[in-house]
Scaffold this active site. Structure first.
Site, short mmCIF file in Angstrom:
data_model
loop_
_atom_site.label_atom_id
_atom_site.label_comp_id
_atom_site.label_asym_id
_atom_site.label_seq_id
_atom_site.Cartn_x
_atom_site.Cartn_y
_atom_site.Cartn_z
N SER A 16 0.84 -1.22 0.00
CA SER A 16 0.00 0.00 0.00
C SER A 16 0.87 1.26 0.00
O SER A 16 0.58 2.22 -0.72
CB SER A 16 -0.88 0.02 1.26
OG SER A 16 -1.84 -0.98 1.19
N ARG B 132 1.48 4.36 -3.03
CA ARG B 132 1.25 5.78 -2.72
C ARG B 132 2.53 6.59 -2.90
O ARG B 132 2.48 7.77 -3.28
CB ARG B 132 0.70 5.91 -1.30
CG ARG B 132 -0.76 5.41 -1.21
CD ARG B 132 -1.11 4.97 0.19
NE ARG B 132 -2.53 4.70 0.40
CZ ARG B 132 -3.14 3.56 0.12
NH1 ARG B 132 -2.48 2.55 -0.43
NH2 ARG B 132 -4.43 3.40 0.38
N GLY C 19 -6.01 -3.85 -7.56
CA GLY C 19 -7.15 -3.01 -7.23
C GLY C 19 -6.72 -1.65 -6.72
O GLY C 19 -7.36 -0.62 -7.02
N ARG D 69 -13.95 -6.92 -10.50
CA ARG D 69 -14.15 -6.31 -9.17
C ARG D 69 -14.97 -5.01 -9.26
O ARG D 69 -14.92 -4.31 -10.26
CB ARG D 69 -12.78 -6.08 -8.50
CG ARG D 69 -12.08 -7.42 -8.25
CD ARG D 69 -10.76 -7.26 -7.59
NE ARG D 69 -10.88 -6.71 -6.25
CZ ARG D 69 -9.84 -6.36 -5.51
NH1 ARG D 69 -8.61 -6.50 -5.98
NH2 ARG D 69 -10.02 -5.87 -4.31
N SER E 127 -13.45 1.49 3.29
CA SER E 127 -12.48 1.16 2.25
C SER E 127 -11.43 2.25 2.12
O SER E 127 -11.73 3.40 1.78
CB SER E 127 -13.19 1.00 0.89
OG SER E 127 -12.23 1.06 -0.15
N GLN F 281 -9.20 2.25 -0.13
CA GLN F 281 -9.00 2.56 -1.55
C GLN F 281 -9.96 3.65 -1.99
O GLN F 281 -9.57 4.57 -2.71
CB GLN F 281 -9.19 1.30 -2.40
CG GLN F 281 -8.06 0.30 -2.21
CD GLN F 281 -8.23 -0.96 -3.01
OE1 GLN F 281 -9.28 -1.20 -3.61
NE2 GLN F 281 -7.21 -1.79 -3.03
N ASP G 284 -6.76 -7.81 4.88
CA ASP G 284 -6.01 -8.67 3.94
C ASP G 284 -5.44 -9.91 4.61
O ASP G 284 -4.82 -10.74 3.94
CB ASP G 284 -4.87 -7.86 3.30
CG ASP G 284 -5.41 -6.79 2.36
OD1 ASP G 284 -6.55 -6.94 1.87
OD2 ASP G 284 -4.68 -5.81 2.11
N LYS H 62 -12.50 -9.44 -3.03
CA LYS H 62 -11.05 -9.21 -3.11
C LYS H 62 -10.52 -9.88 -4.39
O LYS H 62 -11.28 -10.15 -5.31
CB LYS H 62 -10.37 -9.74 -1.85
CG LYS H 62 -10.76 -8.96 -0.59
CD LYS H 62 -10.27 -7.52 -0.66
CE LYS H 62 -10.67 -6.73 0.56
NZ LYS H 62 -10.36 -5.30 0.43
C1 S3P Z 1 -5.73 -1.22 0.20
C2 S3P Z 1 -6.97 -1.22 0.82
C3 S3P Z 1 -7.75 -2.44 1.06
C4 S3P Z 1 -6.89 -3.70 0.93
C5 S3P Z 1 -6.03 -3.66 -0.28
C6 S3P Z 1 -5.08 -2.46 -0.24
C7 S3P Z 1 -5.04 0.07 0.00
O1 S3P Z 1 -8.79 -2.52 0.11
O2 S3P Z 1 -7.71 -4.84 0.90
O3 S3P Z 1 -5.25 -4.84 -0.40
O4 S3P Z 1 -3.83 0.06 -0.32
O5 S3P Z 1 -5.68 1.11 0.16
P1 S3P Z 1 -10.24 -1.84 0.35
O6 S3P Z 1 -10.07 -0.38 0.38
O7 S3P Z 1 -11.08 -2.32 -0.81
O8 S3P Z 1 -10.72 -2.39 1.67
#
Ligand code: S3P
Length: 437
Positions: A25, A29, A97, A125, A170, A172, A318, A345
């Site tokens: 993550s 970023r 994702g 997804r 979430s 994300q 996760d 997921k």
């Molecule tokens: C992530 C957020 C999570 C996580 C993904 C990474 C991120 O997803 O499951 O592996 O880096 O912001 P969600 O925001 O869909 O919960």
């Protein structure tokens, strides 16, 4: 695509000092904010997995000069918030994702059009969760009829800030909207129903961008600047999780995982394993690159089943594939509820994990939003990971307590998050082979 399977023999244990790769993550970023900053950003500890390389490639395709990665080092010549160029081709996000959802926000406010696509899993997804609030900001993004990628993004340099409450917890979606908010007129605020990982917020502050945070609400004003910086990325607790579980369930195990990010919005796996009776000690707790970091010692311990508190679900989202293996090796019943997100997921992690556990003789009952697992004795068997990296690695650890060999199919995607997993696991003592299929 080349694929592989794992063959993992029973009877091993885990010992020694281990360094798992950089946080996925945070690596995504770091590329994004480094590319949009004014000046040169230097990053250490970058995860050279396929997901983060997809993000890196996308920015190269939009004209950003990026050196590396070399031994986790990257140098980004930031182009500033308004310096990206139109990509000549659709941007391919592979299995990632995070790349797709965060980039959707960032691309919504550009002066040019773009297309985001992914592999078969990513293209299944849900994307409406980002395109719907983005369209309220004035974004023009088309999905398929099913609300999935490819995403066709028109680009609208006149986005408007919004005040949005997330329907699902979430990170994300939150991050997507904050990135769009950098380009929007006025203030963008996001309120989350429960705390989720806050790496975007911490990193925006690290890049000198003003942010207002109160409990579960975060706001920023568009039109500011990001200042380049130097950033050291900690090891990924989501990758460490396989070893936290492996060392807990294996007999006579004793490992130290070095330099792991233990941000409280990510460390739910430690809390939950401790509730199950795990022997986990944090050593040398410190701050690095705006994130809490520690070495983690884990020794074998008898585990007991628990009822998982729902408020901890987003903080370990996760890690459930690994936690389900811990539950299968625990005495008594483990009950998970409030985790319907696991169904969307990289695979349907409730169904795929329940199928795999049943193959190994464990009573695992999937429910719409979780699972009920009765701990027991694991046999050997053939597991289909359905191309989900975390499911493949979780079952590799299950072999530490299984009575026979595990053959785990469709494991190539382990490279999306944990390149070198097989070698590191073998160094620690696991009897694992990766075989082309
Ligand atoms: C992530 C957020 C999570 C996580 C993904 C990474 C991120 O997803 O499951 O592996 O880096 O912001 P969600 O925001 O869909 O919960």
């Amino acid at each position: 695509m080349t694929t592989s399977h794992f063959i993992v023999s029973p009877g091993a244990t885990l010992r020694g000092h281990l360094q798992v790769p950089g946080d996925k993550s945070i690596s995504h970023r770091a590329i994004m904010l480094g590319a949009l900053a004014d000046g040169v950003t230097r990053i250490g500890g970058f995860l050279e997995g396929e997901d983060c390389l997809a993000t890196l490639q996308a920015f190269r395709a939009m004209g950003v000069a990026i050196e590396g990665p070399q031994d986790g080092g990257i140098v980004i010549q930031g182009v500033g918030l308004h310096g990206l160029q139109a990509p000549r081709q659709p941007l391919y996000m592979g299995n990632s994702g995070t790349s797709m959802r965060l980039l959707a926000g960032l691309l919504a406010g550009q002066t040019f059009a773009s297309v985001l696509s992914g592999d078969a899993s990513l293209n299944r997804r849900p994307m409406k969760r980002v395109t719907e609030p983005l369209s309220r900001m004035g974004a023009r993004i088309a999905t398929t009829l099913a609300g999935t990628a490819p995403l066709q993004i028109q680009g609208n340099p006149a986005l408007q800030g919004i005040d949005y409450t997330l329907p699902v917890a979430s990170a994300q979606v939150k991050s997507c909207l904050l990135l769009a908010g950098l380009y929007a007129q006025g203030r963008t605020c996001v309120t989350e129903p429960a705390p989720t990982r806050d790496h975007t917020e911490r990193m925006l502050v690290g890049f000198g961008y003003p942010l207002e945070r109160q409990q579960q609400r975060v706001c920023l004003h568009g039109g500011g600047h990001l200042r380049a910086c130097t950033l050291e990325i900690p090891a990924d607790i989501s990758s460490a999780a396989f070893f936290l579980v492996g060392a807990s369930i294996a007999p006579h195990a004793d490992i130290v995982l070095e330099n792991v990010g233990v941000n409280p919005t990510r460390a739910g796996v430690i809390t939950l394993l401790r509730q199950m009776g795990a022997d986990i000690t944090l050593l040398n707790e410190r701050q690095a690159g705006g994130e809490p970091v520690a070495n983690i010692r884990v020794c074998s311990a008898p585990l007991r089943g628990i009822r998982i508190p729902t408020e901890l679900v987003p903080l370990a989202i996760d890690e459930f594939p690994a936690l389900f293996i811990a539950a299968a090796c625990a005495r008594g019943e483990t009950v998970l509820t409030g985790a319907e997100e696991l169904r969307v997921k990289e695979s349907d992690r409730i169904q795929v994990m329940a199928d795999g556990l049943q193959t190994l003789g464990i009573a695992a009952r999937p429910t719409p939003d979780g699972m009920i697992i009765s701990g027991g004795t694991l046999t050997g068997g053939v597991i289909d990971s359905q191309g989900d990296h975390r499911i493949a690695m979780a079952f590799a650890m299950a072999a530490l307590r299984a009575q026979g060999t595990l053959r785990i199919q469709d494991c190539a995607n382990v490279n999306t998050s944990f390149p070198g997993f097989v070698e590191l696991a073998r160094d620690a003592g696991l009897t694992i082979e990766s075989v082309p299929s």
